[in-house]
Scaffold this motif. Structure first.
Motif, PDB file in Angstrom:
ATOM      1  N   ALA A 187      42.088  37.200  35.979  1.00  0.00           N
ATOM      2  CA  ALA A 187      42.204  38.574  36.462  1.00  0.00           C
ATOM      3  C   ALA A 187      43.619  38.817  36.979  1.00  0.00           C
ATOM      4  CB  ALA A 187      41.182  38.833  37.552  1.00  0.00           C
ATOM      5  N   GLU A 188      44.160  37.802  37.654  1.00  0.00           N
ATOM      6  CA  GLU A 188      45.527  37.946  38.156  1.00  0.00           C
ATOM      7  C   GLU A 188      46.539  37.867  37.018  1.00  0.00           C
ATOM      8  OE1 GLU A 188      45.673  34.999  41.255  1.00  0.00           O
ATOM      9  OE2 GLU A 188      44.247  36.226  42.411  1.00  0.00           O
ATOM     10  N   ALA A 189      46.295  36.933  36.110  1.00  0.00           N
ATOM     11  CA  ALA A 189      47.249  36.757  35.000  1.00  0.00           C
ATOM     12  C   ALA A 189      47.284  37.992  34.107  1.00  0.00           C
ATOM     13  CB  ALA A 189      46.872  35.521  34.185  1.00  0.00           C
ATOM     14  N   TYR A 190      46.172  38.727  34.070  1.00  0.00           N
ATOM     15  CA  TYR A 190      46.087  39.853  33.151  1.00  0.00           C
ATOM     16  C   TYR A 190      47.175  40.883  33.432  1.00  0.00           C
ATOM     17  CZ  TYR A 190      44.005  43.446  30.205  1.00  0.00           C
ATOM     18  OH  TYR A 190      43.797  44.389  29.231  1.00  0.00           O
ATOM     19  N   ARG A 191      47.421  41.118  34.720  1.00  0.00           N
ATOM     20  CA  ARG A 191      48.450  42.087  35.093  1.00  0.00           C
ATOM     21  C   ARG A 191      49.834  41.576  34.684  1.00  0.00           C
ATOM     22  NH1 ARG A 191      47.216  44.210  40.998  1.00  0.00           N
ATOM     23  NH2 ARG A 191      45.134  43.656  40.283  1.00  0.00           N
ATOM     24  N   GLU A 192      50.073  40.302  34.993  1.00  0.00           N
ATOM     25  CA  GLU A 192      51.362  39.679  34.635  1.00  0.00           C
ATOM     26  C   GLU A 192      51.582  39.724  33.125  1.00  0.00           C
ATOM     27  OE1 GLU A 192      52.640  35.574  35.837  1.00  0.00           O
ATOM     28  OE2 GLU A 192      50.973  35.932  37.215  1.00  0.00           O
TER      29      GLU A 192
ATOM     30  N   SER B 159      37.486  39.172  37.058  1.00  0.00           N
ATOM     31  CA  SER B 159      37.272  38.184  38.131  1.00  0.00           C
ATOM     32  C   SER B 159      35.907  37.523  38.024  1.00  0.00           C
ATOM     33  CB  SER B 159      37.380  38.857  39.501  1.00  0.00           C
ATOM     34  OG  SER B 159      38.649  39.391  39.673  1.00  0.00           O
TER      35      SER B 159
ATOM     36  N   HIS C 230      41.942  48.327  38.756  1.00  0.00           N
ATOM     37  CA  HIS C 230      41.109  47.637  39.750  1.00  0.00           C
ATOM     38  C   HIS C 230      39.761  47.262  39.156  1.00  0.00           C
ATOM     39  CE1 HIS C 230      44.103  48.523  42.718  1.00  0.00           C
ATOM     40  NE2 HIS C 230      44.090  49.793  42.372  1.00  0.00           N
TER      41      HIS C 230
ATOM     42  N   THR D 177      39.151  34.323  38.355  1.00  0.00           N
ATOM     43  CA  THR D 177      40.101  35.074  39.190  1.00  0.00           C
ATOM     44  C   THR D 177      41.516  34.817  38.704  1.00  0.00           C
ATOM     45  OG1 THR D 177      39.923  33.248  40.734  1.00  0.00           O
ATOM     46  CG2 THR D 177      38.807  35.294  41.336  1.00  0.00           C
ATOM     47  N   ARG D 178      41.730  33.613  38.206  1.00  0.00           N
ATOM     48  CA  ARG D 178      43.066  33.303  37.685  1.00  0.00           C
ATOM     49  C   ARG D 178      43.412  34.270  36.546  1.00  0.00           C
ATOM     50  NH1 ARG D 178      44.696  28.037  34.374  1.00  0.00           N
ATOM     51  NH2 ARG D 178      44.961  29.641  32.806  1.00  0.00           N
TER      52      ARG D 178
ATOM     53  N   PHE E 155      40.289  44.391  36.929  1.00  0.00           N
ATOM     54  CA  PHE E 155      40.476  43.184  37.738  1.00  0.00           C
ATOM     55  C   PHE E 155      39.128  42.637  38.193  1.00  0.00           C
ATOM     56  CE2 PHE E 155      41.126  40.874  41.645  1.00  0.00           C
ATOM     57  CZ  PHE E 155      42.245  40.102  41.383  1.00  0.00           C
TER      58      PHE E 155
END
Lengths: 527, 521
Positions: free
Chosen positions: A118-123, A111, A104, A115-116, A107
């Motif tokens: 931050a989301e892509a990082y998990r993927e 962010s 978190h 934000t893109r 993230f």
């Protein structure tokens, strides 16, 4: 006879020790010969300055195979790996990118930039996890010979093919990309924050003579993801007591299985009789006999120095001469009177117990590479920093610190002058770069050790100073490593084996070549 | 809707024309639609100045497939080639690479005896490898998921051919292709000048330096059509490349195909997830059961078919295709032959300025950061030396290809920098041909931006997507689309963006047509 063994292992680096431990575990009478006074090869801890202990060369661990830790009971023999959980990239404008153990927090930090991303990082983490899992299988097998029609090789190829199909079409395409792309191009398909791409892509250049935009560097990126500690992929760790402690624990294990280990024993030559290995002779003239001799040294030393090239096929000698062992990395080890402050995030928080990456942009690293291509060290290098004494206080006197700086690029061959003349200038370039991010660093330095590829070659015998015993390029991987036809740990001399990083699956503190070679040797059996 | 065609081919370049000829000969009713008024796209010759004809994009029909030429009987449709004795002439060192490898070797003795000896072995090896790549180029690439037996059987032929190299040769083949050209050349040669000329060939249409992995592949790929002299296959069409398009068009028409130029496609019509026809810019609609497009996959699928027809994953992959065009051309109408220090014969092939692999690498370094190097790689050609129809008597048409002219400039744009580039080229060549500037009657500079705007090349990429290791075979044009099929029923991709890629082989179109014939009844 006292000088008779079942197997002699030349080189007490971590792979040689792993090999010895596995052979001893099978009941073989084993002797390890190490030229230096200290075991470990590139995985050593030395008190370079009184009170200050350094993992002089290799400094973090992630790739050590879990089955080795298990089989050799390394934990019992003193191995403790402490997690290295975060990476911070300070930026020239005073900002920073922080990625830590808490997803978190990571993230939130990412962010701030996108934000893109931050989301892509998990993927991305998931994708790389799957990739590493897919490739993990390869780390555990002997590479098949694709040119052979022998049923054994065809079966092995078929198994490999089946494995690849089992990972699914989507992952397979990603794998092809990883095998062929540059790390920056690969990462730019995921992320838009340039310093994030730079920092991640730096894993693709470590130890290689490639830039982040050079095709092939994405594979090196994957190679660095293949590590697993306690089953967790891409968890870097730091061994308590430095990387030498890893070597020590393996050596303890080997000794417990009955192996004999001698230091300050410089091997001069392999002894042969009618194309069979019969033992070795030391530089001091002492001879030791064994039907099996295993070299954990790099291929240039294994084939051209220890063995007599005249006893080898001409093609193999040419291949080994052409094997790329060009070193590109340097190391600067600093003893500090106190912890320096990172301008971007002062204080001694969690971020100082992780990695600090000087990689502000892809262009920054690429320009560092540009200089190295033409035989100059990078004046503004990529630096991967850790403070081992923040993780393990026993590494430095109380209140004082050791700082480990891995530097890319320091080309083995300089266009002008030599490393004896330029070593300190290189050290200055590194410290000056550090000072941009740690303003007080210069006043804190008590001692400084600068290692160029020359120094690496001279002190621990890695030809060219290449930390992987040979570039991890597509032309030097898998069934081509170190030479076509000789990837299966054997050599043309019967009873003479190779078990260093130059054999599949390659460099890093994996122990895998040592283990796979031992399995092959045990399968071939005693004569 | 007007007309009644089985198949519409989008793009009147050699790929589209070869495809239409193959389709028409198989009895299909075919219509070719070309946006420009002339056929050929970036593979054509144009009379840029009265009396002076230039190959404006691709410099020659380098890789034109001999089997395709035979099957379509293009000779009877007027296709003819000039014999060029020289593969390359190095401006700085004077090294000449002849098509006759033995002659090259004997001349190299002056420069380096070991290199002279190594050259024949190198050229033979490269020719062997190229022959295998040529076999591969004629097949549709396998997907990774579906593996019909027929495909496996055909590729088994490639495997067998590769096996004939022997175990050692096969290993070397596998080892050499992903290598950097610099590494590969260093294995063979010592002379920087010799390595430089070959390095220049290894980076054609690439935004990568000769140190990049896979540039060895590119060096070999450039020799696909044989007779390369160890450098590059170059087939010079008599009368210029427009004559190639005329021959192909004549073959197509002869078999009953129709061709329309000046026809701008607006969109591809799709009904029930399958192709129904096309709509032109004026609103005219033409029905067809299948479409074979030779323009870039991105334009075909995203602009014409429309993103909503595709899975988001495929849209992302299409947008991630790396184009990175880096070729500019300076066309010069000359009042006489430039005073290069060489015999006329030596100037009949590629005239190369690339003194060493490092020179190439440095030129690339600049391009990497969006700049044009002040010391660019230049490859000049004077086709009028061997073909007098291309320029007025005694005068010459010279085209100079500039490598590493980056599509994206960091400072300014190509509209501002176009003539700067022209000046740089003339000035640089004047060092080797004093007085060149005075010979220039006319000059036309075509930058990557112009190639995009005027010739339809995405980001100016001659190959519709860079031919790096990551964008070849199964990964070309994108993962999952190998085998020329787009994920819309009846839509086929047969441009240079598809396997085997660029180089005027005609094969992407020809292969795609074969695939279409098998699948659309």
């Amino acid at each position: 006879m006292a000088n008779n063994y079942d197997a002699i292992i030349v080189g007490g680096g971590h792979n040689g020790l792993v090999n010895a431990a596995y052979l001893a575990r099978a009941g073989w009478k084993v002797l390890v010969l190490e030229q230096r006074h200290v075991l470990g090869g590139a995985a050593v801890t030395e008190e370079v300055f009184p009170g200050f202990k350094f993992s002089v060369f290799s400094y973090v661990v992630s790739l050590l195979r879990p089955e080795i830790i298990r089989d050799l009971k390394l934990v019992k023999h003193g191995l403790t790996i402490l997690p290295l959980e975060s990476t911070i990239t300070p930026l020239p404008d005073g900002d920073y990118i922080y990625r830590g153990a808490d997803p978190h927090e990571t993230f939130r930090n990412l962010s701030r930039f996108s934000t893109r991303d931050a989301e892509a990082y998990r993927e991305y983490g998931h994708a790389m996890y799957h990739m590493a899992k897919a490739v993990k299988y390869i780390l555990g097998i002997r590479p098949p010979d694709p040119t052979s029609l022998h049923p054994r090789e065809l079966l092995q190829l078929l198994k490999l093919g089946r494995h690849f199909l089992s990972i699914g079409e989507e992952h397979l395409y990603t794998l092809v990309k990883l095998m062929t792309m540059s790390s920056a191009d690969f990462l730019e398909e995921w992320f838009e924050t340039d310093p994030l791409v730079a920092t991640l892509s730096a894993s693709g250049i470590i130890g290689t003579f490639l830039g982040p935009r050079s095709p092939g560097s994405a594979y090196v990126l994957l190679h660095h993801y293949m590590g697993e500690i306690d089953g967790v992929f891409r968890a870097w760790g730091f061994a308590r007591g430095g990387t030498g402690a890893i070597s020590e624990s393996i050596a303890n294990s080997a000794r417990a299985f009955g192996a004999e280990i001698r230091t300050e024993a410089r091997v001069a030559k392999l002894l042969t009789n009618n194309g069979r290995a019969t033992g070795i002779v030391l530089e001091n003239g002492d001879e030791y006999r064994a039907d099996v001799v295993v070299s954990s040294l790099d291929p240039k030393l294994t084939f051209l120095k220890l063995a007599d090239p005249d006893e080898l096929p001409r093609e193999l000698v040419e291949d080994i001469l052409g094997f790329d062992t060009y070193g590109s990395s340097g190391k600067v080890n600093l003893a500090l009177d106190s912890l320096p402050e990172l301008a971007a995030l002062p204080g001694g928080g969690a971020h100082m117990r992780g990695a600090i990456s000087i990689s502000p942009s892809v262009d920054y690293i690429e320009r560092a590479y540009d200089q190295a291509k033409y035989g100059q060290f990078s004046e503004k290098p990529y630096i991967d920093i850790i403070f081992p004494s923040m993780i393990d206080p026993s590494m430095a006197p109380p209140g004082q610190h050791v700082m480990s700086c891995f530097v890319q690029y320091a080309p083995y061959q300089l266009a002008t002058g030599d490393w004896d003349g330029q070593r300190e200038a290189f050290g200055d370039a590194v410290v000056n770069t550090l000072a941009e991010y740690f303003p007080s660093i210069k006043e804190r330095i008590l001692h400084r050790q600068v290692l160029s590829p020359w120094d690496i070659e001279r002190s621990i015998g890695l030809s060219g100073g290449n930390i992987f015993q040979g570039e991890l390029s597509l032309s030097q991987l898998f069934f081509l490593r170190p030479a076509p036809g000789w990837t299966q740990y054997r050599t043309p001399i019967e009873g003479y084996y190779q078990c260093g990083s130059a054999v599949h699956p390659g460099g890093g503190i994996t122990g895998a070549p040592g283990r796979l070679a031992a399995l092959q040797i045990l399968k071939d059996g005693k004569r | 809707m007007s007309g009644a065609y089985d198949i519409i081919v989008l793009g009147g370049d050699p790929n589209g024309l070869a495809a239409s000829a193959r389709l028409a000969r198989a009895g299909r009713r075919v219509l070719v639609l070309e946006r420009r008024d002339a056929l050929g796209g970036a593979t054509t010759s144009e009379e840029l100045f009265p009396g002076f004809h230039f190959n404006t994009g691709w410099p020659d029909a380098g890789l034109l497939d001999a089997a395709l030429v035979n099957k379509l009987d293009l000779a009877s449709h007027g296709l003819d080639f000039s014999d060029i004795p020289v593969a390359a002439y190095a401006l700085d060192s004077g090294i000449t690479l002849w098509r006759d490898v033995l002659r090259t070797a004997s001349e190299l003795h002056e420069h380096s005896i070991p290199d002279a000896q190594a050259f024949v072995g190198y050229a033979q090896e490269a020719a062997q490898y190229a022959a295998i790549l040529q076999r591969m180029a004629r097949l549709e690439p396998p997907g990774l998921a579906h593996r019909p037996l027929r495909l496996l059987a055909r590729w088994a032929g490639v495997a067998l051919a590769a096996r004939r190299l022997g175990p050692r040769g096969l290993m070397d083949f596998l080892r050499v292709l992903p290598m950097s050209a610099q590494h590969y050349l260093e294995r063979h040669f010592q002379s920087e000048a010799l390595k430089g000329v070959l390095a220049a060939a290894s980076v054609s249409e690439l935004m990568q330096g000769p140190r990049a992995a896979g540039t060895s592949f590119k060096l070999v790929y450039g020799q696909l059509a044989g007779d390369s002299g160890g450098y590059r296959s170059a087939q010079r069409v008599k009368g210029g490349l427009a004559a190639l398009n005329r021959a192909l068009a004549s073959a197509a028409k002869g078999a009953g195909g129709d061709i329309r130029t000046g026809a701008q496609v607006q969109r591809i019509l799709i009904e029930n997830y399958r192709v129904a026809g096309v709509e032109l810019a004026g609103g005219e609609r033409i029905a067809a059961r299948a479409i074979l497009s030779t323009t870039s996959p991105e334009q075909t699928l995203l602009d014409w078919a429309g993103g909503p027809q595709l899975q988001p994953r495929d849209v992302r992959r299409l947008r991630n295709i790396k184009y990175q065009g880096s070729t500019a051309t300076v066309h010069l109408a000359l009042s006489g032959l430039p005073a290069f220090e060489a015999r006329e014969e030596q100037l009949s092939g590629d005239i190369v300025l690339c003194p060493s692999p490092d020179y190439a690498e440095r030129a690339y370094d600049a391009a990497k950061y969006g700049q044009l190097s002040a010391e660019p790689i230049l490859i000049a050609r004077i086709p009028s030396l061997l073909d007098s129809s291309l320029a007025p008597t005694g005068q010459h048409a010279m085209s100079v290809t500039v490598r590493y002219a980056p599509y994206q400039l960091r400072d300014g744009d190509w509209d501002q920098k176009r003539e700067t580039l022209g000046d740089l080229v003339v000035k640089t060549l004047e060092r080797y041909a004093p007085g060149l500037g005075q010979l220039v009657l006319h000059r036309k500079v075509i930058t990557p931006l112009d190639y995009e705007r005027d010739y339809g090349l995405p980001e100016g990429s001659f190959t519709h997507g860079q031919m790096g290791l990551d964008q070849l075979l199964t990964m070309r044009p994108i993962a999952g689309f190998a085998g020329y099929r787009a994920p819309i029923d009846g839509l086929y991709l047969g441009g240079d963006g598809a396997h085997p890629g660029g180089g005027v082989s005609g094969l992407p179109g020809y292969n795609a047509a074969g695939q279409l014939l098998r699948e659309v009844r």
